[in-house]
Design an enzyme around this catalytic site. Structure first.
Site, short mmCIF file in Angstrom:
data_model
loop_
_atom_site.label_atom_id
_atom_site.label_comp_id
_atom_site.label_asym_id
_atom_site.label_seq_id
_atom_site.Cartn_x
_atom_site.Cartn_y
_atom_site.Cartn_z
N GLU A 168 -1.47 -7.68 -3.66
CA GLU A 168 -2.06 -6.60 -2.79
C GLU A 168 -2.84 -6.22 -2.80
O GLU A 168 -4.17 -6.19 -2.55
CB GLU A 168 -1.25 -6.28 -1.81
CG GLU A 168 -0.64 -4.61 -2.24
CD GLU A 168 0.34 -4.68 -2.85
OE1 GLU A 168 0.55 -5.75 -3.91
OE2 GLU A 168 0.98 -3.47 -2.72
N HIS B 191 0.71 -5.18 -8.13
CA HIS B 191 0.48 -5.30 -6.68
C HIS B 191 -0.15 -6.54 -6.59
O HIS B 191 -1.51 -6.44 -6.70
CB HIS B 191 0.19 -3.81 -6.26
CG HIS B 191 1.85 -2.71 -6.30
ND1 HIS B 191 2.02 -2.54 -5.33
CD2 HIS B 191 1.50 -1.74 -7.07
CE1 HIS B 191 3.27 -1.34 -5.55
NE2 HIS B 191 2.76 -1.73 -6.43
N CYS C 21 6.23 -4.92 -6.72
CA CYS C 21 6.41 -4.14 -7.20
C CYS C 21 8.12 -3.58 -7.10
O CYS C 21 9.22 -4.20 -7.86
CB CYS C 21 5.84 -2.65 -6.89
SG CYS C 21 5.61 -1.46 -8.27
N1 GLN Z 1 9.67 3.21 -7.20
C1 GLN Z 1 9.32 2.06 -8.40
C2 GLN Z 1 8.94 2.14 -9.43
O1 GLN Z 1 8.85 3.49 -9.88
C3 GLN Z 1 8.68 0.70 -7.58
C4 GLN Z 1 6.93 1.75 -7.65
C5 GLN Z 1 6.55 0.73 -6.45
O2 GLN Z 1 7.03 0.35 -5.36
N2 GLN Z 1 4.78 1.24 -6.27
O3 GLN Z 1 8.85 1.73 -10.89
#
Ligand code: GLN
Length: 538
Positions: A513, A511, A382
């Site tokens: 994970e 994600h 992400c």
């Molecule tokens: N801060 C980033 C976004 O809002 C990534 C978010 C995250 O890693 N879950 O897109």
């Protein structure tokens, strides 16, 4: 349907989530359809608005529910995906009741806490069971007995038991400390925590006695006398090297058999074979694989870094064990890497996990540059994918000010930006449950490493973010060797990137994970660890 409540006493962080997950696995392997539900005492409607330092990881489900990290344990132990029916915060319960009151659905009655809130709690528990057609619902009550916060959950438990005594059971998890100055395991706090339960009208059917060490017969006898339980209903739950061994310890003490008896159920089958084989793999693994997780350094608060990234850690472990390796995970402070990237030397793989905000961003970008230039396997999750994109735009395309607009809204090169619908939500301060959340389909490119690792081209993964890759840079980036290898089915959202001519350099907007399971490790983590194992450690 049968209902088993699980409460905790004496201290917080006693391992209720792992115990609930373990019991869920044991009942499932005895042939029953089990659904867990976590009842959290706080007033937040969901976990999405809480700081991870305060609360630990936000675990996202397929349907987009932003939940407590315990839901992650449930899914991993059960090997099943859950739904929003498996989480109920006190905030969401009050919200439903108050919304109904506003709609005049109570016909002008006075809306009392005990009647309407407890009724809503019971409804949620039953709905959780119905949603999965479950034989048994496991209800994990958040918080610690004796505090005010979770009193209404316990009251709901009391009411359900009154109505259907044969269908409702209660397991209390308690703690026996071994004070260093005395050197002896003390049972008084455990006795008191059961007394606290008795005071609200609940007699537990079973005790799980957490302690540093196994309980001796003396302690078991003492607890049995003071709580009125049979010694066989006091299960010793000492600290163990791996959480995945907990169910086996319970099984050895016949927890499943005793519990089924109390509920008037028979054991349909007994099959922990796969789980046992998996646990054997943990013990057999010999060679170490050394992985760095680079993030902002959280040193304070009740929750540690490990709590904030529990799914990442578990995914690394699953992938290491399936490769016959011992995972060695190191936390590296991104701030320190910024000053001296050489501290990354010797790691066989580097992960930059999800995150928000600007702290230590530059350190993470320096980390990614180091991994890219030194051919160290890199896995960006992400934010880790977004920052890999920024790093490439800066250091390969030469756009020195390239950035995500989350950090620099005025950059000339907004390589990661926000979609108009998301921007509107931020302007309206509409933060709760408004990110791109939950399961989204993704199509992988033929010939890519990700496609090879998944072994298929249509995948679905879980998201939680607001910002996205800016397609205006697509062509330029690809020409320079930055491959976009996964997109939404309409091709508009970039979901996976990778670099060629590198042993492993993958970033995912989702994600992964959140979907790795001990018996079914995530293919990208497995590929990452395999690549890492080929790098020399030092
Ligand atoms: N801060 C980033 C976004 O809002 C990534 C978010 C995250 O890693 N879950 O897109």
């Amino acid at each position: 349907m049968k209902f088993i409540f699980i409460s905790g006493g004496v201290i917080s962080g006693i391992g209720k989530g792992i115990a609930t997950s373990s019991i869920a696995l044991l009942l499932k392997s005895a042939g029953y359809k089990v659904v867990p539900i976590k009842m959290d005492p706080y007033l937040n409607v969901d976990a999405g608005t809480m700081n991870p330092i305060e609360h630990g990881e936000v675990f996202v489900l397929d349907d987009g529910a932003e939940t407590d990290q315990d839901l992650g344990h449930y899914e991993r132990f059960l090997g099943e995906s859950l739904t929003k029916n498996s989480i109920a915060t006190q905030g969401s319960i009050y919200l439903s009741v108050i919304q109904r009151e506003r709609n005049l659905e109570y016909d002008g009655e006075c809306v009392d806490t005990v009647t309407y809130i407890t009724e809503e709690i019971i409804t949620r528990i039953k709905e959780a069971g119905k949603s999965k057609n479950a034989d048994i619902v496991l209800i994990e009550i958040g918080g610690t007995t004796g505090e005010y916060q979770n009193m209404l959950f316990l009251e709901a438990n009391r009411l359900m038991k009154l109505k259907n005594p044969g269908d409702v059971s209660h397991i209390h998890i308690t703690y026996l400390p071994i004070p260093a100055s005395i050197g002896e395991m003390k049972s008084k706090p455990a006795q008191m925590s059961v007394r606290d339960l008795n005071a609200v009208g609940i007699q537990p059917d079973m005790l799980l006695a957490r302690a540093e060490k196994p309980l001796d017969q003396n302690r078991i006898k003492k607890l049995a006398i003071s709580t009125g339980l049979e010694p066989e209903d006091i299960i010793s739950a000492p600290d163990v090297a791996s959480i995945y061994k907990v169910p086996l310890g319970f099984e050895d003490q016949n927890l499943t058999g005793r519990l089924l008896d109390k509920l008037g159920l028979k054991r349909e089958e007994k099959d922990l074979k796969e789980w046992k084989e998996f646990v054997e793999k943990i013990d057999k693994a010999k060679e170490v694989v050394k992985i760095a997780i680079v993030g902002k350094y959280f040193s304070t608060g009740d929750f540690t870094l490990a709590d904030s990234y529990v799914s990442v850690i578990e995914s690394v472990k699953h992938a290491a064990w399936v490769n016959g390796l011992v995972p060695e995970i190191h936390w590296v402070d991104a701030g320190k890497v910024e000053k001296n990237p050489e501290i990354l030397k010797g790691y066989q793989g580097i992960i930059v996990p999800g995150g928000f905000g600007s702290r230590d961003i530059e350190g993470k970008i320096v980390t990614i540059k180091y991994a890219r230039e030194n051919n160290i396997p890199y896995f960006g999750l992400c934010y880790g994918m977004q920052l890999a994109t920024v790093e490439f735009a800066r250091n390969v395309l030469g756009y020195k000010d390239a950035n995500t607009t989350e950090i620099d809204p005025k950059t000339e090169h907004p390589i990661i930006h926000i979609m108009p619908d998301q921007e509107k939500k931020l302007l309206e301060r509409n933060y709760g449950a408004t990110m791109r959340l939950g399961a989204w389909d993704c199509i992988l490119k033929e010939g890519s490493l990700v496609k090879e690792l998944y072994g298929k081209k249509d995948i679905s993964e879980r998201h939680r973010h607001r910002y996205e890759f800016n397609n205006e840079y697509k062509e330029e980036m690809e020409k320079a060797g930055f491959s976009i290898v996964g997109t939404s089915p309409d091709g508009k959202l970039v979901e996976v990137i990778e670099l060629k001519n590198h042993p492993f350099f993958i970033g995912t907007q989702f994600h992964p994970e959140l979907k790795s399971r001990p018996l079914d490790p995530h293919p990208l983590f497995v590929g990452f660890i395999k690549a890492a194992s080929k790098i020399k450690a030092s």
